[in-house]
Write an enzyme that holds these catalytic residues in place. Structure first.
Site, mmCIF file in Angstrom:
data_model
loop_
_atom_site.group_PDB
_atom_site.id
_atom_site.type_symbol
_atom_site.label_atom_id
_atom_site.label_comp_id
_atom_site.label_asym_id
_atom_site.label_seq_id
_atom_site.Cartn_x
_atom_site.Cartn_y
_atom_site.Cartn_z
ATOM 1 N N LYS A 194 0.782 -1.287 -0.051
ATOM 2 C CA LYS A 194 0.022 -0.055 0.168
ATOM 3 C C LYS A 194 0.928 1.327 0.122
ATOM 4 O O LYS A 194 1.652 1.316 1.045
ATOM 5 C CB LYS A 194 -0.848 0.043 1.311
ATOM 6 N N ARG A 204 -3.858 8.373 -5.464
ATOM 7 C CA ARG A 204 -4.536 7.558 -6.150
ATOM 8 C C ARG A 204 -4.868 8.152 -7.461
ATOM 9 O O ARG A 204 -5.346 9.493 -7.415
ATOM 10 C CB ARG A 204 -5.733 6.754 -5.779
ATOM 11 N N ARG A 232 -8.272 10.810 -7.360
ATOM 12 C CA ARG A 232 -9.443 10.010 -6.333
ATOM 13 C C ARG A 232 -10.995 10.601 -6.615
ATOM 14 O O ARG A 232 -11.726 10.094 -6.510
ATOM 15 C CB ARG A 232 -8.864 9.914 -5.080
ATOM 16 N N GLU A 286 -0.990 4.327 -8.209
ATOM 17 C CA GLU A 286 -0.612 5.357 -7.399
ATOM 18 C C GLU A 286 0.582 6.127 -7.594
ATOM 19 O O GLU A 286 1.433 5.423 -8.064
ATOM 20 C CB GLU A 286 -0.563 4.555 -5.933
ATOM 21 N N PHE A 336 -2.018 -0.563 -10.423
ATOM 22 C CA PHE A 336 -2.615 -1.654 -9.652
ATOM 23 C C PHE A 336 -3.973 -2.356 -10.286
ATOM 24 O O PHE A 336 -4.370 -3.158 -9.796
ATOM 25 C CB PHE A 336 -2.694 -1.251 -8.282
ATOM 26 N N LYS A 343 -7.391 -2.977 3.611
ATOM 27 C CA LYS A 343 -6.241 -2.200 4.057
ATOM 28 C C LYS A 343 -5.636 -2.544 5.296
ATOM 29 O O LYS A 343 -6.374 -2.822 6.166
ATOM 30 C CB LYS A 343 -6.397 -0.744 3.475
HETATM 31 P P1 AMP Z 1 -7.648 4.595 2.110
HETATM 32 O O1 AMP Z 1 -7.423 5.863 1.438
HETATM 33 O O2 AMP Z 1 -6.975 4.643 3.450
HETATM 34 O O3 AMP Z 1 -9.105 4.139 2.058
HETATM 35 O O4 AMP Z 1 -6.792 3.424 1.345
HETATM 36 C C1 AMP Z 1 -7.013 3.011 0.163
HETATM 37 C C2 AMP Z 1 -6.346 3.843 -0.806
HETATM 38 O O5 AMP Z 1 -4.628 3.119 -0.708
HETATM 39 C C3 AMP Z 1 -6.382 3.879 -2.016
HETATM 40 O O6 AMP Z 1 -7.253 5.048 -2.551
HETATM 41 C C4 AMP Z 1 -5.050 4.105 -3.042
HETATM 42 O O7 AMP Z 1 -4.880 5.785 -3.082
HETATM 43 C C5 AMP Z 1 -4.165 3.553 -2.032
HETATM 44 N N1 AMP Z 1 -3.337 2.593 -2.503
HETATM 45 C C6 AMP Z 1 -1.944 2.425 -2.279
HETATM 46 N N2 AMP Z 1 -1.406 1.254 -2.694
HETATM 47 C C7 AMP Z 1 -2.342 0.580 -3.267
HETATM 48 C C8 AMP Z 1 -2.527 -0.653 -4.010
HETATM 49 N N3 AMP Z 1 -1.606 -1.379 -4.118
HETATM 50 N N4 AMP Z 1 -3.854 -0.877 -4.572
HETATM 51 C C9 AMP Z 1 -5.006 -0.013 -4.039
HETATM 52 N N5 AMP Z 1 -5.130 1.055 -3.648
HETATM 53 C C10 AMP Z 1 -3.904 1.447 -3.067
#
Ligand code: AMP
Length: 561
Positions: free
Chosen positions: A252, A257, A272, A302, A342, A420
């Site tokens: 991650k 994004r 995003r 990303e 990704f 996550k």
């Molecule tokens: P969150 O923003 O905390 O909901 O976490 C999801 C976010 O992690 C996504 O919107 C992406 O911006 C980010 N992200 C980072 N690495 C990845 C990955 N390998 N696959 C999907 N999302 C990722």
């Protein structure tokens, strides 16, 4: 259809808060429209001059609009302000001053009523006035439009022009109205709305082709799609349980994004939140142009800022790339970014959202050229997963994403297909200072524990949990706690600070719940530490330090584009 009917509908919507009545009224209205009126009407009811995906905007300033209102109504401007103060709404105030205008100024409106399509055409002319002298041209066009409007029509034209409809009728309700108008299941309408990016277009397709018109909708390049979202996992065990013992883990990355749309060498990049950020990332555009092996594609990835040591840089650095649009070249040099892909949602006419994750990932590899994909492994044991998580964190990343191998891409949905997993923080050794009786099956047991850190001579509560112990352990713990009980306060039993437990958690939050001002999130007991005395428990300073370190990390995640 006359614009007047649309306006009367909006009046009815404004006057009720009953969702069902609203939906029914709009559904009826949609049924009565011609095919080519559907999208413009739908957009206007939602307070938009154009559909959502349409890049055109009216670009009318308040100075321009107020000039026209003033001229047409011929009123003292103070009257406008007092009308505005009494209604709190620019549209409603316009209606009031239009009603008061002198009879001579009202002559034209009776002759030729405005139609929905005429209003749309006028909006198009207004949007298309650009460059030198456009302000005057826009002003004249608005004057022509408003001079033909009744006071009620003027109210809603003004609302649409300034983009503040305020009838309480939102996109979700419009989806329900479309579903009801054309007898098509709501979930089909919602999915289609997500895919096309505009409920007006969906309404048009439903009217014209019925359910078939939206069932096999694909993506369109340059219309961004809502991103699929992830749920926070408590721990890796939960991930394996939900994903059936095997899951794809990806690093991650702590960046931004982006959704990349490519068509015949043209590239657009969306954030995003689906804002067009193409101009901020010129090197990503060239990379995509040079590498992507497809005529048309929609990809996700990303971007992260990287330092000279090759390690990811703090998130704030990256954000400067999106804010400083005026000196993009400088920013490109100062803050280099790297792209990791990704997902692949669409390629050369083929939608991949129903294709399982593993297959999408394979296809992504084929399309990506030399652009790296996020580091990934398919894991089927806790050991593998834990060591992958450690590797991700030690390389400076946030944690892992776990993706179910057979999962489709579900736009806009935060489900359990994607989890996550944040860095697991070292467990804390804490002391039980009070306990509560549980509910249901556990009502005879002290099963809810207040956990405290050492704070000089005393112990300060930082969390509470009923998770982690087996039934036998809870029964035994109940006996032990009763022996060291000091007093009871309601259902709570205060005990001497004697028993130390090891507690895992996901995060330390700021919280007014406890005197310490901090609270553990998702706390669970991982072990009873009878080998430790309360004097050996972790201190409140340690907890505060962990809180502050994670706060620094989090501060960057909460800024979005
Ligand atoms: P969150 O923003 O905390 O909901 O976490 C999801 C976010 O992690 C996504 O919107 C992406 O911006 C980010 N992200 C980072 N690495 C990845 C990955 N390998 N696959 C999907 N999302 C990722």
């Amino acid at each position: 259809m006359e614009f007047k009917s649309l306006v009367e509908l909006c009046e009815r919507l404004e006057k009720t808060t009953k969702r069902n009545l609203m939906i029914e009224a709009v559904a009826d209205f949609l049924r009565g429209l011609d095919e080519n009126e559907i999208e413009p009407a739908t957009s206007m009811i939602l307070g938009r001059a154009f559909p959502k995906y349409d890049p055109r905007t009216l670009d009318v300033s308040w100075a321009t609009l107020s000039n026209v209102i003033r001229r047409l109504s011929g009123i003292d401007w103070r009257d406008f302000y007092s009308a505005f103060r009494s209604t709190g709404d620019v549209g409603a105030a316009t209606k009031i001053v239009f009603e008061r205008r002198s009879p001579g100024r009202q002559s034209t409106l009776i002759e030729r009523p405005l139609t929905i399509l005429e209003v749309r055409r006028m909006f198009e002319h207004i949007a298309e006035s650009k460059g030198q002298g456009s302000r005057d041209r826009k002003e004249r066009l608005i004057e022509t439009l408003l001079s033909r409007a009744s006071p009620l029509e003027a109210k809603y034209l003004v609302k649409i022009i300034i983009g503040e409809m305020r009838t309480g009728f939102q996109e979700g309700l419009m989806e329900a109205a479309v579903s009801r108008a054309f007898s098509i299941p709501l979930k089909d309408v919602q999915l289609a709305s997500m895919l096309t990016g505009d409920v007006g277009e969906v309404a048009y397709l439903c009217k014209k082709y019925g359910r078939d018109g939206i069932l096999n909708l694909g993506f369109r390049v340059f219309r961004p799609i809502k991103p699929m979202l992830a749920q926070m996992a408590t721990d890796l065990r939960e991930v394996f349980e939900e994903h059936g013992g095997r899951t794809a883990l990806e690093y991650k990355l702590d960046g931004a994004r982006i959704q990349i749309h490519v068509s015949n060498g043209d590239v657009k990049i969306y954030s995003r939140r689906l804002t067009d950020v193409t101009r901020s990332l010129p090197e990503v555009v060239s990379l995509i142009r040079g590498e992507v092996r497809a005529r048309e594609a929609i990809l996700e990835g990303e971007v992260i800022a990287v330092g000279e040591d090759g390690k990811p840089m703090p998130f704030q650095h990256l954000m400067r790339r999106f804010k400083r649009i005026h000196s993009v070249d400088e920013a490109v040099e100062e803050i280099p970014v790297e792209l990791y892909l990704f997902d692949l949602l669409y390629v050369d006419g083929e939608s991949l959202i129903k294709t399982p994750y593993v297959e999408r990932r394979r296809r992504l590899g084929e399309v990506a050229g030399s652009i790296p994909l996020t580091k990934q492994m398919v894991a089927s044991s806790m050991e593998e997963a834990e060591s992958f998580l450690r590797a991700a964190v030690s390389e400076g990343h946030e944690g892992l994403m776990a993706k179910r191998l057979d999962s489709p891409y579900t736009p806009g949905i935060r489900g359990k297909h994607w989890f996550k997993i944040k860095e697991v923080l070292e467990p804390l050794d804490l002391v039980i200072v009070a306990a509560e009786y549980g509910y249901g099956r556990r009502h005879n047991w002290l099963s809810d524990y207040y956990l405290a850190a050492r704070d000089g001579e005393k112990f300060t509560v930082i969390g509470k949990t009923f998770k982690g112990l087996t039934d036998d352990e809870i029964a035994e713990m109940t006996e032990r706690l009763k022996k060291i009980a000091i007093r009871e306060e309601g259902s709570m039993v205060i005990v001497q600070p004697k028993i130390v437990v090891e507690v895992a958690y996901n995060e330390i939050q700021m919280s007014p719940k406890y005197e310490s001002g901090m609270a553990l999130r998702f706390a669970r007991i991982t072990r009873i530490r009878d080998d430790k005395s309360p004097e050996e428990a972790d201190t409140i300073e340690t907890v505060r330090k962990i809180y502050e370190s994670q706060f620094r990390r989090k501060a960057r995640v909460n800024i979005d584009l």
